[in-house]
Design an enzyme around this catalytic site. Structure first.
Site, PDB file in Angstrom:
ATOM      1  N   VAL A 189      -4.959  -4.116   3.563  1.00 24.78           N
ATOM      2  CA  VAL A 189      -4.833  -3.150   2.477  1.00 24.78           C
ATOM      3  C   VAL A 189      -4.110  -1.927   3.024  1.00 24.78           C
ATOM      4  CG1 VAL A 189      -6.145  -1.604   0.982  1.00 24.78           C
ATOM      5  CG2 VAL A 189      -6.886  -3.969   1.255  1.00 24.78           C
ATOM      6  N   GLY A 190      -3.143  -1.415   2.259  1.00 23.26           N
ATOM      7  CA  GLY A 190      -2.425  -0.210   2.673  1.00 23.26           C
ATOM      8  C   GLY A 190      -3.054   1.030   2.073  1.00 23.26           C
ATOM      9  N   THR A 232       6.501   1.704  -1.970  1.00 24.17           N
ATOM     10  CA  THR A 232       5.532   1.720  -3.076  1.00 24.17           C
ATOM     11  C   THR A 232       6.120   2.540  -4.204  1.00 24.17           C
ATOM     12  OG1 THR A 232       3.699   1.643  -1.513  1.00 24.17           O
ATOM     13  CG2 THR A 232       3.189   2.466  -3.712  1.00 24.17           C
TER      14      THR A 232
HETATM   15  N1  ASP Z   1       2.394   2.384   1.858  1.00 28.37           N
HETATM   16  C1  ASP Z   1       2.563   0.983   1.592  1.00 28.37           C
HETATM   17  C2  ASP Z   1       1.632   0.212   2.450  1.00 28.37           C
HETATM   18  O1  ASP Z   1       1.397   0.573   3.581  1.00 28.37           O
HETATM   19  C3  ASP Z   1       3.947   0.504   1.790  1.00 28.37           C
HETATM   20  C4  ASP Z   1       5.025   1.505   1.436  1.00 28.37           C
HETATM   21  O2  ASP Z   1       4.827   2.359   0.622  1.00 28.37           O
HETATM   22  O3  ASP Z   1       6.109   1.463   2.005  1.00 28.37           O
HETATM   23  O4  ASP Z   1       1.168  -0.814   2.006  1.00 28.37           O
END
Ligand code: ASP
Length: 302
Positions: free
Chosen positions: A178-179, A149
């Site tokens: 959803v993350g 992200t």
């Molecule tokens: N945190 C994000 C999610 O779980 C992905 C990431 O940052 O690597 O959607």
């Protein structure tokens, strides 16, 4: 004084532009957007915006959020399709008293009201990666490799702070998944009186520790951003390992209102980028598993 910090090497161009913008007295919130848009529009970065890797159905579904540290106002969108800048919708939602968090169709309607251009976000390269992945998953590979992200936290010359996140989330995620990135407290949090933090990694695990809020809380207890990042990541990593025998990837950045910054991770190497009125730096947080400690290496670019 001003400063901005961003996650991963992909943030470098955006952080440079945002630093220039802040040095010309731009606001922290606009600076976050300058950085995030730079990443969202670049198809070479396949975990954010245009060219983001799709979900299991082959659709690019984006999450993004913005937070204003002066008002604690939040704007957040989840599962947005067909707009390369979901962060623009999240930022616009800061302007309202109600309806600050929109999912799927509602976020789409809001983007159309803003006259944002709808476009196909699935590039040929992302489609090919998806097809290869379908095949690899059929062969037994874990479906959820590869994600990142773009997160930013900024302080402007008026000591206003802001945070922003944008992501396509886990590659091959379930439809509707959803993350942490659009979830206040988990993926981001900022309070101009204290500081801000943001997280990247496995959303499902970041949520378990409300990791970004925890870092801001530790800073309000008097920890500097580096100690707050290290303590929050170490505590969550150890707790998840104890309770579940494993912890997903956890990487964080933070900056306080004095423009001190920090970063921590439980993966081998987590790159980040920082611009302040004093420096432009590439940083790397390294997790030394054997010693349970962090090592931060910063290289000055300017
Ligand atoms: N945190 C994000 C999610 O779980 C992905 C990431 O940052 O690597 O959607």
């Amino acid at each position: 004084m001003w400063g901005i910090i961003g996650t991963w090497a992909m943030a470098e161009e955006g952080i440079k532009k945002a630093g220039h913008f802040l040095s010309n007295h731009g606001s922290a919130m606009d600076a976050c957007e300058v950085c995030v848009r730079e990443v969202e529009k670049n198809p070479a970065f396949t975990s954010v915006g245009y060219g983001g890797l799709p979900n299991e159905k082959g659709r690019v579904s984006l999450d993004a959020a913005a937070m204003d540290g002066n008002t604690l106002q939040i704007g957040s969108v989840m599962g947005v399709e067909d707009f390369k800048h979901p962060s623009a919708i999240a930022k616009d939602l800061l302007n309202y008293r109600f309806n600050n968090v929109l999912v799927g169709k509602g976020a789409k309607i809001h983007g159309l009201k803003m006259n944002l251009k709808e476009e196909n976000l699935l590039t040929e390269a992302s489609k090919e990666a998806w097809l290869n992945h379908v095949h690899a998953v059929e062969q037994g590979l874990s479906p959820y490799d590869g994600h990142d992200t773009v997160c930013t936290v900024a302080v402007d010359v008026n000591q206003a702070m802001a945070a922003m996140t944008s992501t396509s989330g886990l590659f091959f995620k379930a439809e509707g998944r959803v993350g942490d990135a659009p979830l206040p407290g988990s993926g981001f949090y900022v309070d101009s009186e204290i500081g801000g933090a943001a997280a990247t990694g496995l959303g499902e695990d970041i949520m378990k520790g409300i990791l970004s809020y925890e870092i801001v809380r530790l800073m309000s207890d008097g920890l500097n951003p580096q100690d707050a990042c290290e303590r929050a990541v170490t505590n969550l990593h150890e707790k998840l390992t104890r309770k579940n025998k494993k912890a997903g990837d956890l990487s964080v950045i933070a900056m306080n209102h004095k423009v001190e910054f920090g970063a921590a991770t439980n993966i081998d190497t987590f790159p980040f980028v920082v611009a302040t009125d004093q420096h432009l730096m590439r940083g790397k947080a390294h997790f030394r598993a054997s010693k349970h400690s962090q090592e931060i290496v910063c290289t000055k670019l300017l």
